[in-house]
Design a protein around this motif. Structure first.
Motif, short mmCIF file in Angstrom:
data_model
loop_
_atom_site.label_atom_id
_atom_site.label_comp_id
_atom_site.label_asym_id
_atom_site.label_seq_id
_atom_site.Cartn_x
_atom_site.Cartn_y
_atom_site.Cartn_z
N ALA A 149 0.83 -1.20 0.00
CA ALA A 149 0.00 0.00 0.00
C ALA A 149 0.86 1.25 0.00
CB ALA A 149 -0.94 -0.01 1.20
N ALA A 150 1.94 1.25 0.81
CA ALA A 150 2.83 2.41 0.86
C ALA A 150 3.53 2.62 -0.48
CB ALA A 150 3.85 2.23 1.98
N GLY A 151 4.04 1.52 -1.06
CA GLY A 151 4.74 1.64 -2.34
C GLY A 151 3.81 2.04 -3.46
N TRP A 152 2.60 1.48 -3.48
CA TRP A 152 1.66 1.80 -4.55
C TRP A 152 1.15 3.23 -4.43
CZ3 TRP A 152 -3.83 1.99 -5.79
CH2 TRP A 152 -4.09 1.70 -7.13
N LEU A 153 0.96 3.69 -3.18
CA LEU A 153 0.58 5.08 -2.98
C LEU A 153 1.68 6.01 -3.48
CD1 LEU A 153 -1.35 7.21 -1.85
CD2 LEU A 153 -0.24 6.92 0.39
N GLY A 154 2.93 5.65 -3.23
CA GLY A 154 4.04 6.43 -3.76
C GLY A 154 4.02 6.47 -5.28
N LEU A 155 3.69 5.34 -5.91
CA LEU A 155 3.59 5.30 -7.36
C LEU A 155 2.47 6.22 -7.86
CD1 LEU A 155 4.57 3.96 -10.01
CD2 LEU A 155 2.82 2.21 -9.65
N LEU A 156 1.35 6.23 -7.15
CA LEU A 156 0.25 7.11 -7.51
C LEU A 156 0.66 8.58 -7.44
CD1 LEU A 156 -2.90 5.53 -5.80
CD2 LEU A 156 -2.50 5.79 -8.25
N ILE A 157 1.33 8.94 -6.36
CA ILE A 157 1.72 10.34 -6.16
C ILE A 157 2.71 10.78 -7.22
CG2 ILE A 157 2.92 11.91 -4.60
CD1 ILE A 157 1.75 10.28 -2.27
N VAL A 158 3.72 9.95 -7.48
CA VAL A 158 4.74 10.32 -8.46
C VAL A 158 4.14 10.39 -9.86
CG1 VAL A 158 6.87 9.55 -9.55
CG2 VAL A 158 6.62 9.39 -7.09
N THR A 159 3.23 9.48 -10.18
CA THR A 159 2.57 9.52 -11.48
C THR A 159 1.71 10.77 -11.61
OG1 THR A 159 2.53 7.10 -11.55
CG2 THR A 159 1.08 8.28 -13.07
N ALA A 160 1.04 11.15 -10.52
CA ALA A 160 0.23 12.38 -10.55
C ALA A 160 1.11 13.60 -10.80
CB ALA A 160 -0.53 12.52 -9.22
N ILE A 161 2.28 13.64 -10.19
CA ILE A 161 3.21 14.74 -10.43
C ILE A 161 3.64 14.76 -11.90
CG2 ILE A 161 5.51 15.64 -9.88
CD1 ILE A 161 5.10 14.57 -7.05
N TYR A 162 3.89 13.57 -12.44
CA TYR A 162 4.26 13.46 -13.86
C TYR A 162 3.17 14.05 -14.75
CZ TYR A 162 5.47 11.16 -18.30
OH TYR A 162 5.77 10.90 -19.60
N LEU A 163 1.93 13.68 -14.46
CA LEU A 163 0.81 14.15 -15.29
C LEU A 163 0.63 15.66 -15.16
CD1 LEU A 163 -1.77 11.30 -14.61
CD2 LEU A 163 -0.30 11.60 -16.62
N ARG A 164 0.81 16.18 -13.95
CA ARG A 164 0.64 17.62 -13.74
C ARG A 164 1.72 18.42 -14.46
NH1 ARG A 164 -3.53 20.16 -10.65
NH2 ARG A 164 -1.91 21.64 -10.02
N SER A 165 2.91 17.85 -14.58
CA SER A 165 4.01 18.60 -15.18
C SER A 165 4.04 18.50 -16.70
CB SER A 165 5.35 18.09 -14.62
OG SER A 165 5.54 16.72 -14.94
N GLU A 166 3.24 17.61 -17.28
CA GLU A 166 3.16 17.52 -18.73
C GLU A 166 2.53 18.80 -19.29
OE1 GLU A 166 3.67 14.25 -21.11
OE2 GLU A 166 5.27 14.97 -19.78
N ARG A 167 3.00 19.24 -20.44
CA ARG A 167 2.55 20.50 -21.01
C ARG A 167 1.15 20.36 -21.62
NH1 ARG A 167 7.50 22.97 -24.42
NH2 ARG A 167 6.21 24.84 -24.21
N HIS A 168 0.79 19.18 -22.06
CA HIS A 168 -0.53 18.94 -22.62
C HIS A 168 -1.11 17.68 -21.99
CE1 HIS A 168 0.20 22.05 -25.59
NE2 HIS A 168 1.32 21.44 -25.95
N SER A 169 -2.40 17.49 -22.12
CA SER A 169 -3.08 16.35 -21.51
C SER A 169 -2.55 15.04 -22.08
CB SER A 169 -4.58 16.45 -21.75
OG SER A 169 -5.23 15.26 -21.37
N LEU A 170 -1.97 14.22 -21.21
CA LEU A 170 -1.48 12.92 -21.66
C LEU A 170 -2.65 12.04 -22.08
CD1 LEU A 170 0.87 10.93 -22.02
CD2 LEU A 170 0.51 10.22 -19.65
N ARG A 171 -3.75 12.12 -21.38
CA ARG A 171 -4.91 11.30 -21.74
C ARG A 171 -5.39 11.62 -23.15
NH1 ARG A 171 -10.32 11.40 -21.95
NH2 ARG A 171 -10.37 13.62 -21.43
N GLN A 172 -5.41 12.90 -23.49
CA GLN A 172 -5.83 13.28 -24.85
C GLN A 172 -4.86 12.75 -25.88
OE1 GLN A 172 -6.42 17.48 -25.42
NE2 GLN A 172 -6.46 17.32 -27.65
N ARG A 173 -3.56 12.84 -25.60
CA ARG A 173 -2.57 12.37 -26.56
C ARG A 173 -2.62 10.86 -26.73
NH1 ARG A 173 0.84 15.68 -23.53
NH2 ARG A 173 2.28 13.96 -23.11
#
Length: 275
Positions: A149-173
């Motif tokens: 749970a701790a490791g997976w939560l860390g993965l969620l947080i880091v991935t969220a930071i990745y998505l926020r720092s992308e210049r355009h919507s990754l989901r759209q691309r």
């Protein structure tokens, strides 16, 4: 097995059985699966994830994990891989049922497979090592589950930071543009982060040094992403929109992620060779 272990085993089996028909496309007409190369990619991620979990349980888990307990943790891992791993991507808008089976979107399939494998890597790592090295207490199923749970939560947080720092919507691309270059970069980032987190949650407790080393490596991945997002497009391409068209910088970005994570694994293994 204790009563709570039996209850959790039944819950894990139930979750796996509920998710399996939807994940494997059993609810879809066979025409959606025929000639659909994208449909095979998430399944390969599941096979790789469960293969890793099986390897850890058979060779590197606590000595008490034998017989029915190997089955217990294996089923628990299957439930985590088929459940939360796919749910969180559905919440983001990457759906295996619609995007992979119906639309045959290979870009979405690559990211889904990476996330599924990342979940399996972390769960396998959480089962690596002894739960009670001193011998004064008794381990339990909540120990690897807590580390997962701790490791997976860390993965969620880091991935969220990745998505926020992308210049355009990754989901759209991924969903609309079907951009495989972005999919490969995102998949590499997720897997590289998972490799570091797997090492962080694995093994006997070795003090704070190992944990801080893992955290530092994750931060290194974030810094690398920011560097690739801002500086690398200027250095290696001349297109007005660095995220459109040919993307040679994304290959460099993916390679840097893997080098950082594998380098951390090699250094940490050199510092703690018994893990």
């Amino acid at each position: 097995m204790s009563d709570d272990e039996v209850i959790f085993l039944v819950l894990s089996i139930g979750l796996a059985l509920i998710c399996t028909p939807f994940i494997l496309g059993w609810m879809k007409h066979r025409l959606y699966l025929r000639g659909n190369a994208a449909a095979a990619v998430p399944l390969l991620g599941i096979v790789a994830a469960m293969g890793w979990i099986t390897l850890v349980l058979q060779n590197y888990a606590d000595p008490s994990v034998v017989g029915v307990y190997q089955l217990f943790y294996w089923v628990m891992g299957l439930a985590m891989v088929l459940g939360p791993a796919f749910w969180v991507l559905s919440l983001y808008g990457l759906r295996i049922s619609v995007d992979v089976y119906q639309r045959r979107n290979m870009a979405v399939a690559i990211v889904i497979a990476a996330w599924v494998l990342a979940t399996g890597l972390i769960f396998g790592g959480s089962n690596w090592g002894e739960a009670d090295t001193s011998g004064d207490g008794e381990g339990g199923w909540w120990i690897p589950l807590g580390f997962f749970a701790a490791g997976w939560l860390g993965l969620l947080i880091v991935t969220a930071i990745y998505l926020r720092s992308e210049r355009h919507s990754l989901r759209q691309r991924l969903v609309q543009d079907r951009n495989r270059g972005d999919a490969r970069a995102a998949a590499s980032y997720v897997l590289s982060t998972a490799i570091v987190l797997t090492r962080a949650v694995a093994g006997d407790f070795q003090g704070w040094t190992s944990g801080m080393g893992g955290l530092a490596s994750v931060v290194g991945l974030m810094i690398t992403h920011e560097f690739c997002r801002r500086a690398v497009p200027t250095l290696v391409t001349t297109v007005d929109d660095p995220w459109a068209g040919p993307q040679p910088q994304r290959w460099l970005e993916a390679a840097l992620y893997l080098l950082i994570s594998l380098g951390f694994w090699a250094v940490s293994y050199w510092l703690t060779p018994n893990l």
